[in-house]
Motif scaffolding. Structure first.
Motif, PDB file in Angstrom:
ATOM      1  N   UNK A   1       0.800  -1.221   0.000  1.00  0.00           N
ATOM      2  CA  UNK A   1       0.000   0.000   0.000  1.00  0.00           C
ATOM      3  C   UNK A   1       0.832   1.269   0.000  1.00  0.00           C
ATOM      4  N   UNK A   2       2.092   1.171   0.436  1.00  0.00           N
ATOM      5  CA  UNK A   2       2.929   2.360   0.547  1.00  0.00           C
ATOM      6  C   UNK A   2       4.180   2.215  -0.314  1.00  0.00           C
TER       7      UNK A   2
ATOM      8  N   UNK B   1       5.478   8.316  -0.983  1.00  0.00           N
ATOM      9  CA  UNK B   1       5.025   8.775  -2.291  1.00  0.00           C
ATOM     10  C   UNK B   1       3.499   8.897  -2.267  1.00  0.00           C
ATOM     11  N   UNK B   2       3.000  10.087  -2.571  1.00  0.00           N
ATOM     12  CA  UNK B   2       1.551  10.308  -2.625  1.00  0.00           C
ATOM     13  C   UNK B   2       0.975   9.900  -3.977  1.00  0.00           C
ATOM     14  N   UNK B   3       1.694  10.223  -5.051  1.00  0.00           N
ATOM     15  CA  UNK B   3       1.271   9.843  -6.401  1.00  0.00           C
ATOM     16  C   UNK B   3       2.477   9.903  -7.316  1.00  0.00           C
ATOM     17  N   UNK B   4       2.319   9.361  -8.508  1.00  0.00           N
ATOM     18  CA  UNK B   4       3.401   9.363  -9.490  1.00  0.00           C
ATOM     19  C   UNK B   4       2.901  10.011 -10.774  1.00  0.00           C
TER      20      UNK B   4
END
Length: 146
Positions: free
Chosen positions: A64-65, A133-136
Motif C-alpha cells: 500500500x505504501x 510517495x503520494x502519487x506518481x
C-alpha cells in the motif's frame, strides 16, 4: 552501436506493446519477419534491449505504501549498507548517487510497521530520510527514442 530509423520504429512499437507478434512488427517497418527477428536479436546482443518485462501494480499485491529513502552510510559502512539494501526484497530500485547521501532507494511496503522493520535493519549502519510517495505524475519511462 548505431541505431537507425527501422530500429527506432521497432523500439517504439515494443515500448507500446512488448507482446506484439513478429509478423505485426515486420509489417510496421516494411520488412520480413526473419529480417525483424535478426534486428531484434542484434539489439539484444548489443544491450539496447535488455529484456522484456511484466508490469505489475504493487498495490494489487498488498503493498500500500511506496517510499523513497535517502540513505547515508556511517563511516566505514558503505559496502555493508549496500549489501543490506541489495538483500532487502521490499527495495525495488536503488541508485548510488553523488551528494550528501550515497543511495536513493525506492521501496514498497504493506504497512508503516513494515517500513520501520526494514529501516531498523540498517539503522545502526546508516542515517535515513524517508518520504512517502503520494502519487506518481510521471511513471518510470525512457527518454525519447530519437
Amino acid at each position: 552501436m548505431k541505431i537507425d530509423d527501422v530500429d527506432r520504429c521497432l523500439l517504439e512499437a515494443l515500448l507500446e506493446d512488448a507482446r506484439l507478434p513478429l509478423k505485426e512488427l515486420a509489417a510496421r517497418v516494411g520488412m520480413s519477419s526473419p529480417g525483424v527477428s535478426d534486428r531484434l536479436k542484434r539489439l539484444e546482443e548489443n544491450g539496447v534491449i535488455r529484456g522484456f518485462t511484466l508490469d505489475v501494480d504493487p498495490k494489487a499485491l498488498g503493498y500500500l505504501f511506496q517510499t523513497i529513502v535517502r540513505v547515508r552510510p556511517l563511516p566505514g559502512n558503505l559496502h555493508v549498507v549496500q549489501k543490506a539494501l541489495q538483500d532487502t526484497p521490499q527495495i525495488t530500485e536503488c541508485d548510488k548517487v553523488t551528494g550528501e547521501d550515497c543511495f536513493v532507494v525506492r521501496m514498497h511496503v504493506r504497512s508503516m510497521e513494515e517500513l520501520d522493520q526494514v529501516l531498523d535493519k540498517i539503522a545502526e549502519k546508516a542515517e535515513t530520510s524517508t518520504a512517502v510517495v503520494k502519487s506518481q505524475p510521471v511513471i518510470r519511462r525512457l527518454p525519447p527514442v530519437l
